[in-house]
Design a protein around this motif. Sequence first.
Motif, short mmCIF file in Angstrom:
data_model
loop_
_atom_site.label_atom_id
_atom_site.label_comp_id
_atom_site.label_asym_id
_atom_site.label_seq_id
_atom_site.Cartn_x
_atom_site.Cartn_y
_atom_site.Cartn_z
N LYS A 24 -17.10 10.32 18.76
CA LYS A 24 -16.10 10.51 19.67
C LYS A 24 -15.85 8.86 19.82
O LYS A 24 -16.35 7.99 19.63
N TYR A 25 -14.30 8.96 20.12
CA TYR A 25 -13.78 7.71 20.22
C TYR A 25 -12.48 8.16 21.28
O TYR A 25 -12.51 8.95 21.79
N GLN A 33 -11.71 12.77 19.01
CA GLN A 33 -12.73 13.19 18.24
C GLN A 33 -12.41 13.09 16.76
O GLN A 33 -11.63 13.42 16.32
N LEU A 34 -13.36 12.53 15.92
CA LEU A 34 -13.16 12.49 14.56
C LEU A 34 -13.20 13.89 13.95
O LEU A 34 -13.82 14.75 14.50
N ALA A 76 -19.18 12.71 10.33
CA ALA A 76 -18.75 11.81 11.55
C ALA A 76 -19.48 12.16 12.81
O ALA A 76 -19.62 11.35 13.45
N LEU A 77 -19.56 13.55 12.92
CA LEU A 77 -20.06 13.96 14.13
C LEU A 77 -21.55 13.71 14.36
O LEU A 77 -22.05 13.79 15.44
N LEU A 118 -19.10 5.00 7.32
CA LEU A 118 -18.02 5.45 7.09
C LEU A 118 -16.77 4.88 7.89
O LEU A 118 -17.21 4.47 9.10
N VAL A 119 -15.84 4.22 7.25
CA VAL A 119 -14.70 3.63 7.97
C VAL A 119 -13.32 4.72 7.97
O VAL A 119 -12.90 4.98 6.86
N TYR A 120 -12.99 4.79 9.33
CA TYR A 120 -11.77 5.64 9.73
C TYR A 120 -10.70 4.78 10.06
O TYR A 120 -10.99 3.93 10.82
N LYS A 121 -9.64 4.81 9.59
CA LYS A 121 -8.30 4.45 9.90
C LYS A 121 -7.31 5.21 10.58
O LYS A 121 -7.18 6.46 10.40
N ILE A 122 -7.23 4.74 11.83
CA ILE A 122 -6.20 5.40 12.90
C ILE A 122 -4.82 4.77 13.09
O ILE A 122 -5.06 3.60 13.41
N THR A 123 -3.81 5.61 12.98
CA THR A 123 -2.61 4.99 13.19
C THR A 123 -2.14 5.08 14.70
O THR A 123 -2.30 6.16 15.33
#
Length: 359
Positions: free
Chosen positions: A68-69, A83-84, A89-90, A114-119
Amino acid sequence: MKNALYVALALTLTACKTNSPTMVNQLDTPSARSNLTIEINEIMSDSISIRALDYGNGAYWYSGSKGKYGKINAESGEVLKLQLPPGEALTMEFRSLAVTEHYTYLLSAGSPALVYKITNATNKVKLVYSELGEKVFYDSMKFWDDQEGIAFGDPSKDCLSIIKTIDGGATWNSSLCEDLPKFIIGEAGFAASNSNISLYKDHVWIVTGGAAARVLHSKDRGITWESYSTPISSGGEMTGIYAVDFYDDKLGVVIGGDWNNKNDNLANKAISYDGGNTWKLLNVDNGPGYCSDIVFIPETKGKELLAVGPQGIWWSGTQGDSWKKLSDQGFYTVKMISHKEGLLAGQNRISSFSLRGDL
Protein backbone atom coordinates in the motif's frame (compact mmCIF):
# COMPACT_ATOMS: atom_id res chain seq x y z
CA MET A 1 19.26 -5.48 9.37
CA LYS A 2 17.48 -8.45 7.98
CA ASN A 3 17.34 -10.90 10.85
CA ALA A 4 16.05 -8.50 13.47
CA LEU A 5 14.23 -5.73 11.63
CA TYR A 6 10.88 -7.34 10.98
CA VAL A 7 10.40 -8.06 14.68
CA ALA A 8 12.37 -5.39 16.46
CA LEU A 9 11.67 -2.44 14.20
CA ALA A 10 7.92 -2.73 14.46
CA LEU A 11 8.16 0.19 16.87
CA THR A 12 10.62 2.64 15.14
CA LEU A 13 10.48 6.10 12.94
CA THR A 14 11.81 8.63 9.77
CA ALA A 15 12.10 12.26 8.59
CA CYS A 16 12.22 15.19 6.12
CA LYS A 17 15.06 16.55 4.05
CA THR A 18 14.39 20.07 2.84
CA ASN A 19 17.65 22.05 2.93
CA SER A 20 18.57 25.66 2.41
CA PRO A 21 21.61 26.43 0.23
CA THR A 22 23.05 28.86 2.78
CA MET A 23 25.62 27.18 4.98
CA VAL A 24 25.84 27.58 8.73
CA ASN A 25 28.56 25.64 10.51
CA GLN A 26 29.10 26.02 14.21
CA LEU A 27 26.17 27.85 15.71
CA ASP A 28 26.60 31.57 16.18
CA THR A 29 23.17 32.41 17.62
CA PRO A 30 20.45 30.01 18.78
CA SER A 31 16.93 29.90 17.39
CA ALA A 32 14.53 32.50 18.73
CA ARG A 33 11.76 29.90 19.09
CA SER A 34 12.38 29.00 22.72
CA ASN A 35 8.61 28.93 23.31
CA LEU A 36 7.99 26.41 20.53
CA THR A 37 5.12 23.90 20.86
CA ILE A 38 3.62 21.28 18.55
CA GLU A 39 0.07 20.56 17.39
CA ILE A 40 -0.55 17.05 15.97
CA ASN A 41 -3.68 15.94 14.07
CA GLU A 42 -4.26 12.46 12.66
CA ILE A 43 -5.31 12.62 9.01
CA MET A 44 -5.20 8.97 7.94
CA SER A 45 -5.43 5.54 9.51
CA ASP A 46 -4.84 2.15 7.89
CA SER A 47 -3.79 -1.34 8.90
CA ILE A 48 -0.20 -0.87 7.72
CA SER A 49 3.20 0.16 8.98
CA ILE A 50 4.34 3.39 7.27
CA ARG A 51 8.07 4.08 7.32
CA ALA A 52 8.66 6.33 4.32
CA LEU A 53 7.49 9.85 3.49
CA ASP A 54 8.54 12.26 0.76
CA TYR A 55 7.21 15.42 -0.86
CA GLY A 56 6.96 16.79 -4.38
CA ASN A 57 4.72 18.97 -6.54
CA GLY A 58 2.32 19.91 -3.76
CA ALA A 59 1.79 16.40 -2.41
CA TYR A 60 3.23 14.14 0.28
CA TRP A 61 3.74 10.52 -0.72
CA TYR A 62 3.89 7.58 1.66
CA SER A 63 4.58 3.85 1.38
CA GLY A 64 4.10 0.96 3.75
CA SER A 65 3.35 -2.71 4.17
CA LYS A 66 0.95 -4.89 2.15
CA GLY A 67 1.95 -3.09 -1.05
CA LYS A 68 0.00 0.00 0.00
CA TYR A 69 1.06 3.56 -0.77
CA GLY A 70 -0.58 6.89 -1.50
CA LYS A 71 -0.38 10.64 -1.63
CA ILE A 72 -1.77 13.49 0.44
CA ASN A 73 -2.52 16.95 -0.92
CA ALA A 74 -0.37 19.30 1.15
CA GLU A 75 -2.91 22.13 0.95
CA SER A 76 -6.24 20.38 1.36
CA GLY A 77 -5.14 17.28 3.27
CA GLU A 78 -7.07 15.06 0.84
CA VAL A 79 -5.77 11.46 1.00
CA LEU A 80 -5.55 9.20 -2.05
CA LYS A 81 -4.91 5.58 -1.03
CA LEU A 82 -3.30 3.41 -3.71
CA GLN A 83 -2.38 -0.25 -4.07
CA LEU A 84 0.41 -1.94 -6.03
CA PRO A 85 -0.65 -4.64 -8.53
CA PRO A 86 -1.56 -8.09 -7.14
CA GLY A 87 1.35 -10.48 -6.69
CA GLU A 88 4.52 -10.43 -4.62
CA ALA A 89 4.15 -6.73 -3.83
CA LEU A 90 1.17 -7.42 -1.57
CA THR A 91 3.37 -9.39 0.82
CA MET A 92 6.23 -6.86 0.92
CA GLU A 93 7.00 -3.87 3.11
CA PHE A 94 7.88 -0.80 1.05
CA ARG A 95 10.11 1.03 3.50
CA SER A 96 11.89 3.20 0.90
CA LEU A 97 10.37 5.95 -1.20
CA ALA A 98 11.73 8.72 -3.44
CA VAL A 99 9.72 11.46 -5.16
CA THR A 100 11.13 13.36 -8.15
CA GLU A 101 9.58 15.96 -10.43
CA HIS A 102 7.72 13.45 -12.60
CA TYR A 103 8.01 10.08 -10.84
CA THR A 104 7.75 8.33 -7.50
CA TYR A 105 9.89 5.26 -6.79
CA LEU A 106 9.04 2.58 -4.21
CA LEU A 107 11.52 -0.03 -2.92
CA SER A 108 10.69 -3.05 -0.77
CA ALA A 109 12.72 -4.40 2.14
CA GLY A 110 13.55 -8.09 2.04
CA SER A 111 13.63 -10.54 -0.84
CA PRO A 112 12.60 -10.05 -3.51
CA ALA A 113 13.74 -6.43 -3.63
CA LEU A 114 11.18 -4.73 -5.86
CA VAL A 115 11.40 -1.21 -7.30
CA TYR A 116 8.21 0.27 -8.74
CA LYS A 117 8.18 3.45 -10.81
CA ILE A 118 5.01 5.53 -10.64
CA THR A 119 4.22 8.35 -13.07
CA ASN A 120 2.99 11.15 -10.81
CA ALA A 121 0.61 12.68 -13.35
CA THR A 122 -1.27 9.47 -14.12
CA ASN A 123 -0.44 7.12 -11.20
CA LYS A 124 0.68 4.54 -13.79
CA VAL A 125 2.76 1.82 -12.09
CA LYS A 126 5.66 -0.14 -13.60
CA LEU A 127 7.98 -2.71 -12.00
CA VAL A 128 11.53 -1.67 -12.99
CA TYR A 129 13.76 -3.82 -10.77
CA SER A 130 13.70 -7.15 -8.97
CA GLU A 131 16.44 -8.87 -6.98
CA LEU A 132 16.18 -12.28 -5.34
CA GLY A 133 18.50 -13.68 -2.69
CA GLU A 134 18.52 -15.04 0.82
CA LYS A 135 20.48 -12.04 2.12
CA VAL A 136 18.80 -9.34 0.02
CA PHE A 137 17.50 -6.55 2.27
CA TYR A 138 17.41 -2.88 1.24
CA ASP A 139 17.18 -0.12 3.83
CA SER A 140 16.87 3.20 1.99
CA MET A 141 16.60 4.85 -1.44
CA LYS A 142 17.06 8.44 -2.68
CA PHE A 143 17.00 10.15 -6.10
CA TRP A 144 18.85 13.25 -7.25
CA ASP A 145 16.39 13.79 -10.12
CA ASP A 146 14.02 11.87 -12.41
CA GLN A 147 16.82 9.70 -13.77
CA GLU A 148 19.53 9.19 -11.16
CA GLY A 149 19.00 7.38 -7.89
CA ILE A 150 20.77 5.22 -5.32
CA ALA A 151 19.73 2.53 -2.85
CA PHE A 152 21.56 0.98 0.09
CA GLY A 153 21.14 -2.39 1.73
CA ASP A 154 22.62 -5.04 4.00
CA PRO A 155 25.57 -7.09 2.72
CA SER A 156 24.53 -9.82 0.30
CA LYS A 157 28.10 -10.63 -0.79
CA ASP A 158 31.34 -9.50 0.82
CA CYS A 159 30.35 -5.86 1.15
CA LEU A 160 27.39 -3.60 1.79
CA SER A 161 24.89 -3.49 -1.09
CA ILE A 162 24.71 -0.27 -3.09
CA ILE A 163 22.82 -0.09 -6.39
CA LYS A 164 22.43 2.88 -8.74
CA THR A 165 20.37 3.88 -11.75
CA ILE A 166 21.03 6.71 -14.20
CA ASP A 167 18.11 6.03 -16.54
CA GLY A 168 15.05 6.39 -14.36
CA GLY A 169 15.18 2.88 -12.97
CA ALA A 170 15.27 1.06 -16.32
CA THR A 171 18.62 -0.47 -15.36
CA TRP A 172 20.41 -0.77 -12.01
CA ASN A 173 24.09 -1.47 -11.41
CA SER A 174 25.62 -2.83 -8.22
CA SER A 175 28.74 -1.18 -6.84
CA LEU A 176 31.70 -3.56 -6.87
CA CYS A 177 33.05 -4.57 -3.48
CA GLU A 178 36.52 -3.38 -4.46
CA ASP A 179 35.10 0.10 -5.10
CA LEU A 180 33.54 0.36 -1.64
CA PRO A 181 35.09 0.86 1.81
CA LYS A 182 36.27 -2.39 3.38
CA PHE A 183 33.36 -4.26 4.93
CA ILE A 184 33.22 -4.83 8.69
CA ILE A 185 31.68 -8.20 9.59
CA GLY A 186 28.38 -7.64 11.36
CA GLU A 187 27.82 -4.18 9.86
CA ALA A 188 24.49 -3.48 8.16
CA GLY A 189 21.69 -0.91 8.04
CA PHE A 190 18.24 -0.29 9.51
CA ALA A 191 15.10 -0.04 7.37
CA ALA A 192 13.40 2.05 10.04
CA SER A 193 12.71 5.37 8.34
CA ASN A 194 14.24 5.57 4.84
CA SER A 195 16.83 7.90 6.39
CA ASN A 196 20.07 5.93 5.98
CA ILE A 197 20.91 8.12 2.97
CA SER A 198 21.30 11.89 2.66
CA LEU A 199 21.94 13.76 -0.61
CA TYR A 200 23.29 17.25 -1.21
CA LYS A 201 24.20 18.23 -4.77
CA ASP A 202 26.69 15.54 -5.95
CA HIS A 203 27.32 14.31 -2.40
CA VAL A 204 25.79 11.21 -0.86
CA TRP A 205 26.18 9.97 2.72
CA ILE A 206 25.16 6.50 3.89
CA VAL A 207 25.09 5.40 7.55
CA THR A 208 25.48 1.97 9.13
CA GLY A 209 24.89 0.11 12.37
CA GLY A 210 25.46 -3.21 14.06
CA ALA A 211 29.14 -4.02 14.51
CA ALA A 212 30.10 -0.50 13.40
CA ALA A 213 28.49 2.95 13.26
CA ARG A 214 30.08 4.47 10.19
CA VAL A 215 29.38 7.12 7.60
CA LEU A 216 30.18 6.28 3.97
CA HIS A 217 30.63 9.38 1.80
CA SER A 218 30.87 9.96 -1.93
CA LYS A 219 31.50 13.36 -3.52
CA ASP A 220 30.71 12.12 -7.03
CA ARG A 221 27.30 10.44 -6.77
CA GLY A 222 28.62 7.07 -5.75
CA ILE A 223 31.59 6.59 -8.05
CA THR A 224 34.26 6.80 -5.33
CA TRP A 225 33.80 6.37 -1.59
CA GLU A 226 35.39 7.17 1.77
CA SER A 227 34.39 5.90 5.20
CA TYR A 228 34.41 7.71 8.53
CA SER A 229 34.00 6.34 12.03
CA THR A 230 31.61 7.99 14.50
CA PRO A 231 31.25 7.96 18.30
CA ILE A 232 27.72 6.54 18.06
CA SER A 233 27.24 3.38 20.12
CA SER A 234 27.84 0.17 18.17
CA GLY A 235 28.70 -3.47 18.64
CA GLY A 236 25.21 -4.85 19.24
CA GLU A 237 22.74 -6.17 16.72
CA MET A 238 20.40 -3.19 17.14
CA THR A 239 22.94 -0.44 17.87
CA GLY A 240 24.28 2.19 15.52
CA ILE A 241 23.10 5.01 13.29
CA TYR A 242 19.49 4.98 12.12
CA ALA A 243 19.31 8.34 10.32
CA VAL A 244 21.46 11.02 8.73
CA ASP A 245 20.70 14.49 7.39
CA PHE A 246 23.10 16.95 5.79
CA TYR A 247 22.21 20.63 5.60
CA ASP A 248 24.92 21.31 3.02
CA ASP A 249 28.26 19.77 2.05
CA LYS A 250 29.73 20.41 5.52
CA LEU A 251 27.04 20.44 8.22
CA GLY A 252 25.42 17.10 9.06
CA VAL A 253 23.78 15.20 11.91
CA VAL A 254 23.24 11.54 12.72
CA ILE A 255 21.05 9.82 15.30
CA GLY A 256 20.32 6.31 16.46
CA GLY A 257 21.42 4.49 19.57
CA ASP A 258 20.34 1.14 20.96
CA TRP A 259 16.86 -0.09 20.05
CA ASN A 260 17.01 -2.46 23.02
CA ASN A 261 17.82 0.38 25.44
CA LYS A 262 15.78 3.31 24.18
CA ASN A 263 16.42 5.57 27.19
CA ASP A 264 20.18 5.59 26.64
CA ASN A 265 21.06 9.05 25.28
CA LEU A 266 24.80 9.11 26.02
CA ALA A 267 26.15 8.22 22.56
CA ASN A 268 23.29 8.25 20.12
CA LYS A 269 23.48 11.61 18.33
CA ALA A 270 26.36 13.54 16.76
CA ILE A 271 27.15 16.48 14.51
CA SER A 272 29.78 17.10 11.83
CA TYR A 273 31.09 20.42 10.55
CA ASP A 274 33.44 19.01 7.90
CA GLY A 275 31.30 16.89 5.60
CA GLY A 276 31.30 13.82 7.84
CA ASN A 277 35.05 13.41 8.28
CA THR A 278 34.80 13.98 12.05
CA TRP A 279 31.88 13.80 14.45
CA LYS A 280 31.15 15.34 17.85
CA LEU A 281 28.61 13.82 20.22
CA LEU A 282 25.66 16.09 20.94
CA ASN A 283 24.81 16.89 24.57
CA VAL A 284 25.58 13.45 25.90
CA ASP A 285 23.17 13.48 28.83
CA ASN A 286 20.31 15.54 27.44
CA GLY A 287 17.60 15.11 24.88
CA PRO A 288 16.25 12.03 23.13
CA GLY A 289 17.46 8.50 23.54
CA TYR A 290 17.01 6.05 20.69
CA CYS A 291 15.48 7.73 17.62
CA SER A 292 14.98 6.56 14.07
CA ASP A 293 15.16 9.97 12.42
CA ILE A 294 16.58 13.45 12.69
CA VAL A 295 16.29 16.42 10.32
CA PHE A 296 17.36 20.00 9.95
CA ILE A 297 14.16 22.04 10.07
CA PRO A 298 13.71 24.01 6.82
CA GLU A 299 14.18 27.78 6.79
CA THR A 300 16.11 27.84 10.08
CA LYS A 301 19.63 28.16 8.58
CA GLY A 302 20.81 24.92 10.12
CA LYS A 303 20.00 25.98 13.67
CA GLU A 304 16.97 23.82 14.41
CA LEU A 305 16.67 20.03 14.55
CA LEU A 306 13.71 17.71 14.91
CA ALA A 307 14.20 14.14 16.15
CA VAL A 308 11.52 11.46 16.22
CA GLY A 309 11.26 8.00 17.70
CA PRO A 310 8.96 5.55 19.47
CA GLN A 311 9.11 7.58 22.68
CA GLY A 312 8.25 10.95 21.23
CA ILE A 313 9.33 14.05 19.35
CA TRP A 314 12.18 16.39 20.35
CA TRP A 315 13.21 19.83 19.11
CA SER A 316 16.50 21.70 19.38
CA GLY A 317 17.08 25.34 18.50
CA THR A 318 20.81 25.08 19.26
CA GLN A 319 22.05 22.43 16.81
CA GLY A 320 21.62 19.78 19.49
CA ASP A 321 23.28 21.49 22.46
CA SER A 322 19.91 21.54 24.25
CA TRP A 323 16.60 19.81 23.60
CA LYS A 324 12.90 20.23 24.35
CA LYS A 325 10.49 17.31 24.23
CA LEU A 326 7.42 18.36 22.24
CA SER A 327 5.29 15.22 22.42
CA ASP A 328 5.11 11.71 23.86
CA GLN A 329 3.54 10.42 20.62
CA GLY A 330 5.81 8.04 18.75
CA PHE A 331 6.20 7.82 14.98
CA TYR A 332 8.48 6.16 12.45
CA THR A 333 9.13 8.99 10.00
CA VAL A 334 8.73 12.73 9.45
CA LYS A 335 8.72 15.06 6.44
CA MET A 336 8.72 18.86 6.67
CA ILE A 337 8.10 21.39 3.88
CA SER A 338 8.61 24.54 5.97
CA HIS A 339 9.71 25.56 9.46
CA LYS A 340 6.07 25.34 10.52
CA GLU A 341 4.54 22.18 9.08
CA GLY A 342 4.99 18.61 7.97
CA LEU A 343 3.76 15.04 8.30
CA LEU A 344 4.54 12.23 10.71
CA ALA A 345 3.95 8.55 9.93
CA GLY A 346 4.04 5.39 11.98
CA GLN A 347 2.13 2.25 12.82
CA ASN A 348 -1.32 2.44 11.20
CA ARG A 349 -1.40 6.23 10.88
CA ILE A 350 -0.24 9.48 9.36
CA SER A 351 -0.57 12.78 11.21
CA SER A 352 -0.03 16.38 10.19
CA PHE A 353 1.75 18.67 12.61
CA SER A 354 2.42 22.35 13.12
CA LEU A 355 5.25 23.91 15.09
CA ARG A 356 4.02 26.98 16.96
CA GLY A 357 6.59 29.71 17.54
CA ASP A 358 7.77 32.67 15.50
CA LEU A 359 11.25 32.76 14.00
